[in-house]
Design a protein around this motif. Structure first.
Motif, PDB file in Angstrom:
ATOM      1  N   LYS A 139      -8.258   3.097  31.190  1.00  0.00           N
ATOM      2  CA  LYS A 139      -6.803   3.301  30.991  1.00  0.00           C
ATOM      3  C   LYS A 139      -6.548   4.797  30.826  1.00  0.00           C
ATOM      4  O   LYS A 139      -7.029   5.398  29.862  1.00  0.00           O
ATOM      5  CB  LYS A 139      -6.348   2.586  29.705  1.00  0.00           C
TER       6      LYS A 139
ATOM      7  N   VAL B  92      -4.759   8.233  29.742  1.00  0.00           N
ATOM      8  CA  VAL B  92      -3.885   8.575  28.616  1.00  0.00           C
ATOM      9  C   VAL B  92      -2.491   8.960  29.127  1.00  0.00           C
ATOM     10  O   VAL B  92      -1.481   8.583  28.542  1.00  0.00           O
ATOM     11  CB  VAL B  92      -4.515   9.724  27.793  1.00  0.00           C
ATOM     12  N   ASN B  93      -2.506   9.640  30.275  1.00  0.00           N
ATOM     13  CA  ASN B  93      -1.219  10.061  30.866  1.00  0.00           C
ATOM     14  C   ASN B  93      -0.452   8.841  31.380  1.00  0.00           C
ATOM     15  O   ASN B  93      -1.009   8.007  32.091  1.00  0.00           O
ATOM     16  CB  ASN B  93      -1.525  11.036  32.007  1.00  0.00           C
ATOM     17  N   PHE B  94       0.818   8.746  31.005  1.00  0.00           N
ATOM     18  CA  PHE B  94       1.601   7.549  31.289  1.00  0.00           C
ATOM     19  C   PHE B  94       1.741   7.285  32.779  1.00  0.00           C
ATOM     20  O   PHE B  94       1.578   6.161  33.238  1.00  0.00           O
ATOM     21  CB  PHE B  94       2.994   7.674  30.647  1.00  0.00           C
ATOM     22  N   LYS B  95       2.001   8.369  33.575  1.00  0.00           N
ATOM     23  CA  LYS B  95       2.200   8.192  35.015  1.00  0.00           C
ATOM     24  C   LYS B  95       0.921   7.703  35.666  1.00  0.00           C
ATOM     25  O   LYS B  95       0.915   6.767  36.462  1.00  0.00           O
ATOM     26  CB  LYS B  95       2.637   9.528  35.658  1.00  0.00           C
TER      27      LYS B  95
ATOM     28  N   THR C  60      -9.856  -0.777  30.362  1.00  0.00           N
ATOM     29  CA  THR C  60     -10.151  -0.462  28.943  1.00  0.00           C
ATOM     30  C   THR C  60     -10.032   1.016  28.665  1.00  0.00           C
ATOM     31  O   THR C  60      -9.967   1.829  29.583  1.00  0.00           O
ATOM     32  CB  THR C  60     -11.562  -0.966  28.591  1.00  0.00           C
ATOM     33  N   SER C  61      -9.995   1.372  27.378  1.00  0.00           N
ATOM     34  CA  SER C  61      -9.925   2.784  27.000  1.00  0.00           C
ATOM     35  C   SER C  61     -11.290   3.452  27.076  1.00  0.00           C
ATOM     36  O   SER C  61     -11.403   4.659  27.084  1.00  0.00           O
ATOM     37  CB  SER C  61      -9.406   2.918  25.569  1.00  0.00           C
ATOM     38  N   SER C  62     -12.346   2.626  27.062  1.00  0.00           N
ATOM     39  CA  SER C  62     -13.703   3.185  26.986  1.00  0.00           C
ATOM     40  C   SER C  62     -14.167   3.718  28.319  1.00  0.00           C
ATOM     41  O   SER C  62     -13.942   3.111  29.357  1.00  0.00           O
ATOM     42  CB  SER C  62     -14.673   2.084  26.512  1.00  0.00           C
ATOM     43  N   ARG C  63     -14.817   4.886  28.260  1.00  0.00           N
ATOM     44  CA  ARG C  63     -15.485   5.339  29.469  1.00  0.00           C
ATOM     45  C   ARG C  63     -16.997   5.479  29.186  1.00  0.00           C
ATOM     46  O   ARG C  63     -17.692   6.266  29.792  1.00  0.00           O
ATOM     47  CB  ARG C  63     -14.868   6.622  30.016  1.00  0.00           C
TER      48      ARG C  63
ATOM     49  N   GLU D  34      -0.256  -4.620  21.465  1.00  0.00           N
ATOM     50  CA  GLU D  34       1.119  -4.919  21.908  1.00  0.00           C
ATOM     51  C   GLU D  34       1.703  -3.786  22.736  1.00  0.00           C
ATOM     52  O   GLU D  34       2.398  -4.004  23.732  1.00  0.00           O
ATOM     53  CB  GLU D  34       2.011  -5.206  20.689  1.00  0.00           C
ATOM     54  N   ASN D  35       1.424  -2.562  22.322  1.00  0.00           N
ATOM     55  CA  ASN D  35       1.961  -1.399  23.056  1.00  0.00           C
ATOM     56  C   ASN D  35       1.433  -1.389  24.472  1.00  0.00           C
ATOM     57  O   ASN D  35       2.176  -1.170  25.426  1.00  0.00           O
ATOM     58  CB  ASN D  35       1.554  -0.102  22.353  1.00  0.00           C
ATOM     59  N   ASP D  36       0.098  -1.634  24.608  1.00  0.00           N
ATOM     60  CA  ASP D  36      -0.502  -1.650  25.940  1.00  0.00           C
ATOM     61  C   ASP D  36       0.072  -2.789  26.780  1.00  0.00           C
ATOM     62  O   ASP D  36       0.331  -2.624  27.978  1.00  0.00           O
ATOM     63  CB  ASP D  36      -2.021  -1.800  25.836  1.00  0.00           C
TER      64      ASP D  36
ATOM     65  N   GLU E 289       3.010  -4.093  26.537  1.00  0.00           N
ATOM     66  CA  GLU E 289       4.376  -3.736  26.956  1.00  0.00           C
ATOM     67  C   GLU E 289       4.368  -2.730  28.099  1.00  0.00           C
ATOM     68  O   GLU E 289       5.059  -2.892  29.103  1.00  0.00           O
ATOM     69  CB  GLU E 289       5.151  -3.169  25.754  1.00  0.00           C
ATOM     70  N   LEU E 290       3.480  -1.715  27.969  1.00  0.00           N
ATOM     71  CA  LEU E 290       3.424  -0.667  28.997  1.00  0.00           C
ATOM     72  C   LEU E 290       2.890  -1.228  30.310  1.00  0.00           C
ATOM     73  O   LEU E 290       3.380  -0.904  31.388  1.00  0.00           O
ATOM     74  CB  LEU E 290       2.544   0.492  28.525  1.00  0.00           C
TER      75      LEU E 290
END
Lengths: 144, 612
Positions: A118, A120-123, A96-99, A14-16, A18-19
């Protein structure tokens, strides 16, 4: 017969969601995004079942696919898309978060069009999502 | 029979002994037969000589009588015929062997005799008398011819001298002929033999036993006796006139120089040698019989002593060479070297067989060990593979799952910072809440990851576990944490088990907290715990009436970081069930689940009754 304007966004977090939606909203794409919260929902979107019942058999302009999903994971969804005659050519971007090199290689082997980790840094995250949105939804010419 | 075979050679050996023995026996018998025959021949000659002696006695007696009587002139010179006749008659009374006595004048006429007036013809052959007068000496007349006086007698004449050389008369004596034959009766003639006495004219004078032809006939009328020789002690073996082969022993009766009589002993050879031949044949037959018996005994004995053990050994070796290690000669006694050999052969075969068995056992053990080793290697390998997979999943999740909450924290924090025109405090509050939640989630994730990695490496301390007590302890803990929830606990009897208490406790914690978590929407929630023994396994189950899941995804249930529900529905890290499976596997058990979407799920795990 098709909604060539839609972006199918598949993510269980859900967080992802929303972001990501927040990032796409600022470039005016939010309205065109359809969210599927796991692999099963993603497949239901294509077949017009479940919560997507009555929407026909849409083909999106882009599928933004997370890898780790409950029940049916991203790779399995991708496989289902590529094995479907009708959906074979749909642009799929793995977000995805995976690299993991294994995942990247597996993704390309199964026919993804891009693999985006994805940040980690928001910008950076927002930039990535917005770039993806602009390129695939406006610059790129989808298959006929 | 194979000429190289043991049996043949044995018989050959035996023949090698028997044949010379047989020849020796034959030789000895021939020799014995010869000596027996020689003895028989001597016996025949002896009989002939005895017969001759018996005849000579009479001749000698007659000569002496006549010689003595002619010394008395009054007796032989008397002119008175009657007186002389009386003297002769008196003499005849004194000499009963004689039939007649008398005197012959020198002109060849009869002076006197004792046969009376009825006598027809002459009392003596006048031809014989003339012959003696011409050649004056003690003489014996031949039978036959003029000498056919009755009763038959043998006539002797003796000259009566006057002065020195003047023959004036002859005195004669007629010897009773049967006396001679009677004398022969006492002669021991070989069985079947006939002894005959002949005068010089070849007339039979005496005979015993008497043949049909009788005394007085010429010997030429005999059915046998082709030849009578006067030489002393001659033996002749030849066929008689009747075709029967005989042994003829002849000798002569000599008085003075002239042979008066000849003697013949004739014995059929067949009869004479019958006993010797029978003995000879008998001993040959005996030898043959003994030989046959010896051969039979040798055959029987060799069969028993040699051929059977040899045959048994041959048979056993043939089987052995064909690979049948159970082959034995079956000979247990130790009578001879061969039996001992056969017995030792059996022992050898036993040893061979037992070596073979040992070898096979050793091989089997090696194979078993190898198999065990292989299995152990396989187990280790699969353990390592599992561990490696888990490690990969671990590092994967570090790169994947740990980034997500960080990104969320940074994202919502930035939203707080970037948008100063945040309209309401509520939005800011929400972002802060999300940030906090993400941090918590990250903490939980780190804890779970650590426990999983630790659990994978931790060594087990196996002991008796009281499941009932353990479960009620865990349930009590949960009850404290879930105060306010309405949960119906149904706990059945739970069999004891052997295992690591801490790890099994972790299993119950995971499964029971899952059951509690997924029944969150149920009022009341029902959680049923059971245990039972099935075969050599103890099976425990946790049944709930919660969210359940689609059995289609059951294979993903126990995978690391595999989830069947979204984070937004049921929080979780996807490690709990992976931990459960890991622990149960380490105890040698299994894990599985049955469920229906929306109706609940039952989780099972099994543990071996006897943990090795």
């Amino acid at each position: 017969m098709t909604y060539q304007k839609e972006l199918l966004f598949v993510d269980d977090c859900e967080n992802d969601i929303e972001l990501t939606l927040g990032a796409l909203e600022s470039i005016g794409l939010k309205e065109r995004v359809v969210v599927a919260r796991d692999g099963v929902e993603a497949l239901e979107y294509f077949s017009g079942e479940g919560q997507f019942a009555g929407r026909g058999n849409p083909i999106p302009k882009l599928v933004l696919l997370d890898l780790k999903l409950p029940r049916i994971n991203g790779m399995e969804v991708l496989k289902a898309i590529r094995e479907n005659e009708r959906l074979r050519d749909v642009p799929v971007v793995m977000l995805t978060s995976s690299r993991e090199p294994r995942d990247v290689a597996e993704g390309y082997r199964l026919g993804i069009n891009a693999f985006v980790v994805k940040p980690v840094n928001f910008k950076d995250f927002t930039d990535s999502v917005q770039q993806l949105g602009r390129f695939w939804m406006t610059v790129n010419e989808p298959p006929p | 029979m194979n000429s190289k075979s043991f049996k043949f050679r044995l018989i050959f050996l035996l023949l090698l002994v028997l044949i010379p023995t047989g020849m020796l026996v034959l030789g000895a018998n021939v020799q014995r037969q010869e000596s027996e025959k020689k003895m028989l021949r001597e016996q025949a000659i002896y009989a002939a000589k005895l017969a001759a002696a018996s005849q000579a006695y009479y001749i000698k007696q007659t000569r002496q009588l006549l010689s003595t009587m002619t010394q008395f002139p009054f007796f032989v010179m008397a002119k008175d015929q009657g007186l002389s006749r009386t003297g002769m008659a008196n003499l005849k009374l004194l000499q009963p062997d004689f039939h007649d006595f008398g005197l012959i004048e020198k002109d060849g006429t009869v002076f006197c005799h004792t046969l009376g007036t009825n006598l027809i013809g002459d009392p003596i052959s006048l031809a014989f008398a003339r012959k003696v007068l011409k050649k004056p000496a003690f003489s014996m007349n031949e039978l036959g011819g003029e000498n056919n006086l009755k009763p038959a007698s043998l006539q002797f004449a003796y000259p009566v001298f006057q002065g020195n050389k003047q023959v004036i008369r002859l005195m004669y004596a007629s010897l009773k002929l049967p006396l001679l034959s009677e004398a022969l009766a006492a002669i021991p003639v070989p069985e079947g033999g006939v002894v005959s006495v002949m005068d010089r004219g070849g007339h039979v004078v005496a005979q015993h036993p008497l043949l049909q032809d009788g005394v007085g006939k010429k010997i030429s009328s005999f059915p046998f006796a082709p030849k009578v020789v006067s030489q002393e002690g001659e033996i002749l073996e030849t066929d008689g006139r009747d075709g029967i082969r005989r042994l003829y022993a002849t000798t002569s009766v000599v008085d003075g120089i002239e042979p008066f009589l000849s003697v013949q002993v004739a014995v059929p050879q067949k009869l004479l040698f019958a006993q010797a031949d029978a003995r000879f044949g008998g001993s040959l037959v005996g030898f043959l019989l003994i030989s046959v018996i010896v051969l039979l005994i040798a055959r029987w004995y060799s069969e028993r002593a040699f051929l059977r053990p040899v045959g048994a050994m041959l048979g056993a070796t043939e089987l052995l060479t064909k690979g049948d290690l159970t082959a034995r000669t079956g000979i247990s006694s130790e009578k001879s070297e061969l039996h001992i050999l056969a017995r030792r052969f059996d022992i050898m075969a036993d040893t061979l067989a037992s070596r073979q068995r040992q070898l096979e056992q050793a091989n089997a053990e090696i194979r078993r060990n190898n198999a065990e080793l292989e299995q152990r290697v396989e187990e280790r390998t699969s353990e390592l593979v599992t561990l490696n997979n888990e490690l990969e999943a671990f590092s994967y999740s570090v790169s994947h799952d740990l980034r997500a909450p960080l990104r969320h924290m940074d994202g919502f924090a930035q939203l707080l910072v970037v948008d100063p025109s945040m309209e309401s405090n509520a939005i800011a509050q929400r972002y802060l809440g999300l940030i906090t939640k993400s941090a918590k989630q990250m903490g939980a994730l780190i804890d779970d990851l650590l426990s999983f990695s630790k659990m994978s490496r931790q060594s087990m301390a196996v002991e008796k576990v009281d499941m009932g007590q353990l479960v009620s302890g865990v349930v009590d803990e949960i009850k404290i944490n879930e105060e306010g929830r309405e949960i119906i606990w149904k706990i059945g009897s739970l069999p004891e088990v052997r295992g690591d208490v801490a790890l099994i406790r972790m299993v119950w914690q995971n499964l029971l907290s899952n059951a509690v978590k997924y029944t969150r929407a149920r009022k009341p929630a029902e959680i049923e715990i059971n245990g039972a023994q099935k075969g050599n396994e103890l099976i425990y189950s946790i049944k709930d009436n919660g969210a359940g899941f689609n059995m289609k995804y059951a294979n993903k249930l126990f995978g690391v970081f595999q989830r069947l529900h979204r984070e937004s529905e049921f929080e979780g890290t996807g490690i709990g069930l992976a931990n459960v499976r890991r622990i149960i596997q380490r105890h040698g058990g299994r894990t599985w689940a049955e469920a229906e979407l929306g109706k609940g799920a039952t989780f099972f795990f099994s543990l071996p009754e006897q943990l090795s």
